[in-house]
Design a protein around this motif. Sequence first.
Motif, mmCIF file in Angstrom:
data_model
loop_
_atom_site.group_PDB
_atom_site.id
_atom_site.type_symbol
_atom_site.label_atom_id
_atom_site.label_comp_id
_atom_site.label_asym_id
_atom_site.label_seq_id
_atom_site.Cartn_x
_atom_site.Cartn_y
_atom_site.Cartn_z
ATOM 1 N N PRO A 92 0.805 -1.227 0.000
ATOM 2 C CA PRO A 92 0.000 0.000 0.000
ATOM 3 C C PRO A 92 0.835 1.273 0.000
ATOM 4 O O PRO A 92 0.288 2.363 0.135
ATOM 5 C CB PRO A 92 -0.804 -0.129 1.299
ATOM 6 N N GLU A 153 4.799 12.109 -0.657
ATOM 7 C CA GLU A 153 3.855 11.013 -0.471
ATOM 8 C C GLU A 153 4.299 10.237 0.762
ATOM 9 O O GLU A 153 5.438 10.328 1.189
ATOM 10 C CB GLU A 153 3.788 10.108 -1.696
ATOM 11 N N THR A 154 3.383 9.501 1.344
ATOM 12 C CA THR A 154 3.632 8.858 2.628
ATOM 13 C C THR A 154 4.921 8.031 2.619
ATOM 14 O O THR A 154 5.141 7.205 1.735
ATOM 15 C CB THR A 154 2.456 7.954 3.009
ATOM 16 N N ASP A 366 -4.579 6.099 2.157
ATOM 17 C CA ASP A 366 -5.176 7.146 1.328
ATOM 18 C C ASP A 366 -5.826 8.249 2.156
ATOM 19 O O ASP A 366 -6.291 9.254 1.607
ATOM 20 C CB ASP A 366 -6.206 6.535 0.372
ATOM 21 N N ASP A 369 -2.671 13.085 4.648
ATOM 22 C CA ASP A 369 -2.680 14.341 3.903
ATOM 23 C C ASP A 369 -1.260 14.797 3.581
ATOM 24 O O ASP A 369 -0.499 15.159 4.477
ATOM 25 C CB ASP A 369 -3.407 15.410 4.727
#
Length: 391
Positions: A92, A153-154, A366, A369
């Motif tokens: 993920p 992004e994460t 998802d 933020d």
Amino acid sequence: MAKSSYRPVPLQTTRTLETAGETFSQVFDARKGRGAVSNIQGRYETDRRVAFDDGWGAGEEEENGEPAALHTIVTEEVAKSIISRNKSPDLPFNVSLNPYRGCEHGCVYCFARPTHAYLGLSPGLDFESRIFAKMNAPELLRKELAKPSYIAETITVGINTDAYQPCERELQITRRVLQVLDECRHPAALITKSSLIERDVDILAAMASRRQVIAAVTIATLDPALARKLEPRAATPTRRLRVIRTLADAGIPVSVSIAPIIPFVNEPELESIVAAAAEAGARRAGYTVLRLPWEVNPLFQQWLLTHFPERANRVMNRIREMRGGKDNDSDFATRMRGEGVWADLIRQRFDKAVQRSAMHQRGWFDMLDASQFVPPARPPKISVSGQFDLF
């Protein structure tokens, strides 16, 4: 290149495990506080060695009739890069950061063990006793985030080896990494088996208030005796449940990772782990079935023969039923969950347990933020004349 810290163990009991097409046989001698029962050679070594007791070294190797304690060596290193990217469709996340190579927790099933072979070390005992700490990880991260081309992004912290293993208590590399991420308003995800994550609740709570962090606690068993064999230097199962409660009470989204599920070893506990994690405050759950890539396969089978010889063949036969008749299957579509009747049964049991506990399955990535990201200030460039560049 570093040399392996291979040390032959005393001869004790030889047991055999029948695999597909061959008989797997080895000499085993478990060490207290260690997961692997041998220091098998990595797949890149050209010379092969066989443990042999000639009667000369037993006194040095044994203490009170048991193998001598194997002390952990932590080597500080200056890394060249710190962010890794993957294209695996079954994961993920795309970006990860690992402050350490090797892991003292000693989980015998760890899929990262084969990476020690790249260092000329053993994926066995070396992996859990020869740790490499990337001391400049926070500085490298800051430099990466400051690049004009960087897109936030994460970042998953500690996905290969635990970012909160014992040496982190003193080195604090993970905490300094989190400080950079917090300062830059950058989303992150963490997964751990350690209670040390509670130390950083102040940073994590602040990030959680901005929807920029999630945490997962791995629980493979609720049985402390089994945990000491599977993951000898990780926090006890009861302590990990308290970690879930601490994180949840601080407003940090926390999930439980039931990994790996091993048939006839911890698989009967599946429903109990889900229920206990939900009671502690976890709101998401996930699981994987045991994977046996590269050297993990012989290491795990040695462990089975050492601790559960009476069920070793039964366990391996069930694993093969979920892996298309093989010990391991690296196909992205099935490697995390397996396939066939038994894999489907585990999935159904997990789904029903999650439903009964009013939890959800994975899906928090998802929700994080990345729009609040603020790049760190870049140090000004200095021209050859000694003046600061304007651009």
